[in-house]
Scaffold this motif. Structure first.
Motif, PDB file in Angstrom:
ATOM      1  N   PHE A   1      -7.934   0.101   2.607  1.00 27.10           N
ATOM      2  CA  PHE A   1      -7.149   0.934   1.688  1.00 27.10           C
ATOM      3  C   PHE A   1      -7.445   0.550   0.241  1.00 27.10           C
ATOM      4  O   PHE A   1      -7.708   1.409  -0.606  1.00 27.10           O
ATOM      5  N   CYS A   2      -7.410  -0.747  -0.055  1.00 25.57           N
ATOM      6  CA  CYS A   2      -7.632  -1.214  -1.430  1.00 25.57           C
ATOM      7  C   CYS A   2      -9.020  -0.843  -1.925  1.00 25.57           C
ATOM      8  O   CYS A   2      -9.187  -0.462  -3.085  1.00 25.57           O
TER       9      CYS A   2
ATOM     10  N   GLU B 209      -4.537   0.257  -9.782  1.00 27.74           N
ATOM     11  CA  GLU B 209      -5.530   0.719 -10.761  1.00 27.74           C
ATOM     12  C   GLU B 209      -5.500  -0.142 -12.025  1.00 27.74           C
ATOM     13  O   GLU B 209      -6.530  -0.587 -12.522  1.00 27.74           O
TER      14      GLU B 209
ATOM     15  N   THR C  99       2.447   1.297  -6.009  1.00 28.10           N
ATOM     16  CA  THR C  99       1.068   1.122  -5.533  1.00 28.10           C
ATOM     17  C   THR C  99       0.023   1.582  -6.551  1.00 28.10           C
ATOM     18  O   THR C  99      -1.025   0.939  -6.668  1.00 28.10           O
TER      19      THR C  99
ATOM     20  N   THR D 146     -11.124   1.659  -0.656  1.00 28.35           N
ATOM     21  CA  THR D 146     -11.405   3.098  -0.715  1.00 28.35           C
ATOM     22  C   THR D 146     -10.525   3.837  -1.727  1.00 28.35           C
ATOM     23  O   THR D 146     -10.985   4.781  -2.362  1.00 28.35           O
ATOM     24  N   GLN D 147      -9.296   3.407  -1.889  1.00 26.46           N
ATOM     25  CA  GLN D 147      -8.386   4.117  -2.791  1.00 26.46           C
ATOM     26  C   GLN D 147      -8.464   3.636  -4.241  1.00 26.46           C
ATOM     27  O   GLN D 147      -8.235   4.420  -5.158  1.00 26.46           O
ATOM     28  N   PHE D 148      -8.750   2.342  -4.442  1.00 19.62           N
ATOM     29  CA  PHE D 148      -8.699   1.782  -5.797  1.00 19.62           C
ATOM     30  C   PHE D 148      -9.928   0.962  -6.174  1.00 19.62           C
ATOM     31  O   PHE D 148      -9.962   0.388  -7.249  1.00 19.62           O
TER      32      PHE D 148
ATOM     33  N   SER E  96       0.795  -1.225   0.000  1.00 24.11           N
ATOM     34  CA  SER E  96       0.000   0.000   0.000  1.00 24.11           C
ATOM     35  C   SER E  96       0.829   1.278   0.000  1.00 24.11           C
ATOM     36  O   SER E  96       0.316   2.340  -0.319  1.00 24.11           O
TER      37      SER E  96
END
Length: 162
Positions: free
Chosen positions: A80-81, A42, A38, A83-85, A33
C-alpha cells in the motif's frame, strides 16, 4: 537513554538498531493505511526526500490500535505504502503504541514527550516525534499537525551538532 538504545523490526522482518542512525535527525510516526490522516504519507515522504541527504529520516510504525485502521499484514502495508504514496522512508513492523504491549521505543517517547495533557497516551494515528541528532526527543506533534508544517523545527534540529 536515547532512541539509539532501541531495536525495531523492519516491515520486512529484519532487526534494525536505531543506533545505526546515530547523528541523524529522525521523525518517528505511528501510521495507518485506512485513517483520515493517511494522506499525510505524502507529506512525510516529501520531508524524507527533501532532507535525507542532510542525515534526516522518517520512520513509519504502522499501528492498529486506533479504530482498526491498520488491519493488514506487513506485506500488505508495504505494498500500500509503495503503490499509493511511493514511500521510500523506512517502514517498520506493526506495533502497539499504548498499553502493556506498547513497543519499548514508544514507551520511551511518551515518557520523554508526554503530550499536551501530560497523560503520555498517544491519542491517534500520525502522532509524530522529532528526534535530535543526539537521539533525544525534541518535540511531539499531534496527528492534525501536517508534516510540511514542521519544516522549521526540522531545519533547526538539522542545524544543531550531535
Amino acid at each position: 537513554m536515547s532512541v539509539y538504545d532501541f531495536t525495531a523490526k523492519s516491515i520486512a522482518g529484519e532487526d534494525v538498531s536505531l543506533a545505526d542512525f546515530r547523528g541523524h535527525v529522525l521523525l518517528i510516526v505511528n501510521t495507518a493505511s485506512k485513517c483520515g490522516f493517511t494522506p499525510q504519507y505524502e507529506g512525510l515522504e516529501m520531508l524524507h526526500r527533501k532532507y535525507k541527504d542532510q542525515a534526516f529520516a522518517v520512520f513509519g510504525f504502522p499501528c492498529n490500535q486506533f479504530g482498526g485502521q491498520e488491519p493488514g499484514a506487513e506485506d500488505e502495508i508495504a505494498e500500500f505504502c509503495k503503490t499509493q504514496f511511493d514511500i521510500d522512508f523506512p517502514m517498520f513492523a506493526k506495533v502497539d503504541v499504548n498499553g502493556d504491549d506498547a513497543h519499548p521505543l514508544f514507551k520511551y517517547l511518551k515518557k520523554e514527550r508526554p503530550g499536551l495533557l501530560g497523560s503520555g497516551m498517544i491519542k491517534w494515528n500520525f502522532t509524530k516525534f522529532l528526534i535530535g541528532r543526539d537521539g533525544e526527543p525534541i518535540k511531539r506533534y499531534a496527528p492534525t499537525e501536517k508534516p510540511e508544517d514542521i519544516q522549521d523545527d526540522i531545519n533547526d534540529a538539522l542545524a544543531k551538532a550531535a
